[in-house]
Design an enzyme around this catalytic site. Structure first.
Site, PDB file in Angstrom:
ATOM      1  N   TRP A   1       0.824  -1.220   0.000  1.00 22.40           N
ATOM      2  CA  TRP A   1       0.000   0.000   0.000  1.00 22.40           C
ATOM      3  C   TRP A   1       0.855   1.265   0.000  1.00 22.40           C
ATOM      4  O   TRP A   1       0.335   2.362  -0.114  1.00 22.40           O
ATOM      5  CB  TRP A   1      -0.956   0.001   1.192  1.00 22.40           C
ATOM      6  CG  TRP A   1      -0.332  -0.408   2.481  1.00 22.40           C
ATOM      7  CD1 TRP A   1       0.269   0.407   3.398  1.00 22.40           C
ATOM      8  CD2 TRP A   1      -0.244  -1.735   3.002  1.00 22.40           C
ATOM      9  NE1 TRP A   1       0.720  -0.327   4.460  1.00 22.40           N
ATOM     10  CE2 TRP A   1       0.418  -1.652   4.243  1.00 22.40           C
ATOM     11  CE3 TRP A   1      -0.649  -2.993   2.544  1.00 22.40           C
ATOM     12  CZ2 TRP A   1       0.678  -2.774   5.033  1.00 22.40           C
ATOM     13  CZ3 TRP A   1      -0.383  -4.094   3.335  1.00 22.40           C
ATOM     14  CH2 TRP A   1       0.266  -3.984   4.551  1.00 22.40           C
ATOM     15  N   ARG A   2       2.165   1.099   0.135  1.00 21.76           N
ATOM     16  CA  ARG A   2       3.020   2.283   0.100  1.00 21.76           C
ATOM     17  C   ARG A   2       3.461   2.634  -1.307  1.00 21.76           C
ATOM     18  O   ARG A   2       4.182   3.596  -1.511  1.00 21.76           O
ATOM     19  CB  ARG A   2       4.255   2.049   0.966  1.00 21.76           C
ATOM     20  CG  ARG A   2       3.928   2.110   2.433  1.00 21.76           C
ATOM     21  CD  ARG A   2       5.172   2.151   3.240  1.00 21.76           C
ATOM     22  NE  ARG A   2       4.851   2.341   4.650  1.00 21.76           N
ATOM     23  CZ  ARG A   2       5.667   2.048   5.628  1.00 21.76           C
ATOM     24  NH1 ARG A   2       6.866   1.572   5.364  1.00 21.76           N
ATOM     25  NH2 ARG A   2       5.313   2.260   6.873  1.00 21.76           N
TER      26      ARG A   2
ATOM     27  N   GLU B   1      -5.172   0.983   6.011  1.00 23.96           N
ATOM     28  CA  GLU B   1      -5.199   1.414   7.406  1.00 23.96           C
ATOM     29  C   GLU B   1      -6.303   0.713   8.187  1.00 23.96           C
ATOM     30  O   GLU B   1      -6.118   0.360   9.347  1.00 23.96           O
ATOM     31  CB  GLU B   1      -5.381   2.941   7.494  1.00 23.96           C
ATOM     32  CG  GLU B   1      -4.160   3.734   7.060  1.00 23.96           C
ATOM     33  CD  GLU B   1      -2.947   3.481   7.944  1.00 23.96           C
ATOM     34  OE1 GLU B   1      -3.115   3.036   9.098  1.00 23.96           O
ATOM     35  OE2 GLU B   1      -1.819   3.705   7.470  1.00 23.96           O
TER      36      GLU B   1
ATOM     37  N   LEU C   1     -10.022 -11.874   8.385  1.00 24.23           N
ATOM     38  CA  LEU C   1      -9.402 -10.702   9.016  1.00 24.23           C
ATOM     39  C   LEU C   1     -10.037 -10.419  10.376  1.00 24.23           C
ATOM     40  O   LEU C   1      -9.418  -9.761  11.217  1.00 24.23           O
ATOM     41  CB  LEU C   1      -9.582  -9.459   8.134  1.00 24.23           C
ATOM     42  CG  LEU C   1      -8.557  -9.245   7.027  1.00 24.23           C
ATOM     43  CD1 LEU C   1      -8.993  -8.104   6.122  1.00 24.23           C
ATOM     44  CD2 LEU C   1      -7.189  -8.944   7.608  1.00 24.23           C
TER      45      LEU C   1
ATOM     46  N   CYS D   1      18.071   0.267  20.942  1.00 23.13           N
ATOM     47  CA  CYS D   1      18.454   1.681  21.144  1.00 23.13           C
ATOM     48  C   CYS D   1      19.810   2.003  20.519  1.00 23.13           C
ATOM     49  O   CYS D   1      20.016   3.107  20.011  1.00 23.13           O
ATOM     50  CB  CYS D   1      18.460   2.019  22.625  1.00 23.13           C
ATOM     51  SG  CYS D   1      16.839   1.813  23.382  1.00 23.13           S
TER      52      CYS D   1
END
Ligand code: SF4
Length: 383
Positions: free
Chosen positions: A45-46, A58, A101, A219
């Site tokens: 979807w990008r 989304e 889903l 991190c």
């Protein structure tokens, strides 16, 4: 915009960011978007900024893992490539394409919103957050995601991944979730850029998914290490603080498979019920009679349900009750069914096959979880 006004705007943005614990918002954006340019996930979807595709992805991503959404998204977009195709479809077909889903309310609202886009907006998606939020099922997060990704509006977003990153970077040490997310929305509003908001928001989500994970965040590899209050304070493991989860309620129920020859009675779930609009086997209070043929355990939002499956033979298929219908066992696969209904249908099919092999109704009580089944004990009558 004049240079003076631009400078004033930048100063007020920086003040807003400082007020929520972000010392260098411009640097944070730069470091995050550079990282995203080299590390972003390649998601189907990008490859487009079509608001319809952004919206569908989304909605699917709410409550569902990315890898699972990939296959459903491709299939859904093949069948409903544009908002008009979705609006024109029958609800049963939309639900069928959503099957697997879960959380079918999303599919019904998607369908209703597609109709509203066609009927009330001439087939064009509203471009503002408020306009998007006027559509059924589009809340603050989804509106922000569509407005920023499809239209590049400086709209903030807060979902699980971005919430974790923002809470840690700002050192926000109060419980989050529900009303507790309000301060996180303030942080998100303070850091979202005026331009490139869609890239920034997706970068926040990807950082939360890939680097700033709930446990053991990486991190040392994080582009925001120098911005991060949680690291500076040694409190990464404590942030975000999650509100106490709601207690789970246990429910015991009985699903009744009424069989007449090769047909069984199914019923459509009504308004206000879980899985509204999908087919299932009728439920009755415990204590009903019938031959026990299986058992299904499943969970629905804070409920844990233990469902015994019993079979009854009907001498003839009379008129079905309201909302019900007789269906051949072989046709159950073509119905949009609830997930427990689908699993009960598998028991019915197995049981029918076993019965026809042995010429009797010998079978076994089955406990099915996650699509796997195992015979546990011989069938017996229930109470
Ligand atoms: Fe998360 Fe660590 Fe990055 Fe802070 S430095 S944002 S805790 S991954």
């Amino acid at each position: 915009m004049s240079r003076v006004r631009k400078a004033a705007g930048k100063r007020s943005n920086a003040r807003a960011a400082d007020a929520v614990g972000i010392a260098d918002p411009a640097g944070l954006r730069r470091r995050l978007t550079r990282w995203y340019a080299r590390a972003k996930r390649d998601l189907p979807w990008r490859r487009t900024r079509d608001p319809y595709a952004v919206w569908v992805s989304e909605v699917m991503l709410q409550q569902t893992q990315v890898d699972r959404v990939k296959e459903f998204f491709a299939r859904f977009m093949r069948r409903f490539p544009a908002v008009g195709d979705l609006a024109a479809a029958r609800e049963a077909e939309v639900l069928k394409h959503w099957e697997g889903l879960g959380y079918y309310r999303r599919a019904r609202q998607l369908h209703a919103a597609a109709k509203a886009v066609i009927a009330d907006h001439g087939g064009e998606f509203p471009r503002s957050v408020d306009g998007l939020r006027s559509l059924p099922g589009i809340g603050r997060y989804t509106a922000g995601a569509i407005a920023s990704i499809a239209f590049d509006h400086p709209a903030p977003i807060v979902e699980a991944n971005s919430r974790r990153v923002l809470a840690r970077v700002a050192g926000h040490d109060q419980p989050v979730g529900g009303a507790g997310d309000e301060p996180i929305w303030e942080i998100a509003s303070a850091v979202v850029p005026k331009r490139g908001a869609g890239v920034f928001n997706q970068a926040l989500m990807d950082l939360g998914a890939i680097v700033c994970t709930p446990t053991r965040p990486l991190c040392e590899r994080c582009p925001l290490k120098g911005d991060c209050a949680a690291v500076e304070q040694g409190r990464v493991a404590e942030i975000p603080m999650m509100a106490a989860p709601r207690a789970t309620k246990e429910i015991r129920e009985t699903a009744v498979v009424t069989r007449c020859g090769d047909r069984v009675l199914v019923i459509r779930r009504g308004p206000g019920e879980w899985w509204e609009g999908l087919w299932d086997f009728p439920r009755e209070p415990r204590g009903v009679t019938g031959r026990r043929i299986g058992r299904v355990a499943y969970g629905v939002t804070h409920h844990r349900i233990d469902c015994t499956v019993v079979e009854r033979r009907a001498p003839s298929a009379g008129a079905p009750p309201a909302g019900g219908r007789w269906v051949r066992v072989s046709a159950l696969a073509g119905l949009a069914m609830t997930s427990p209904g689908r699993r009960i249908a598998a028991i019915v099919a197995d049981h029918g096959a076993a019965a026809s092999r042995s010429g009797s109704l010998r079978g076994g009580r089955r406990l099915i979880r996650g699509g796997r089944s195992a015979n546990l004990v011989k069938p017996s009558s229930v109470e």
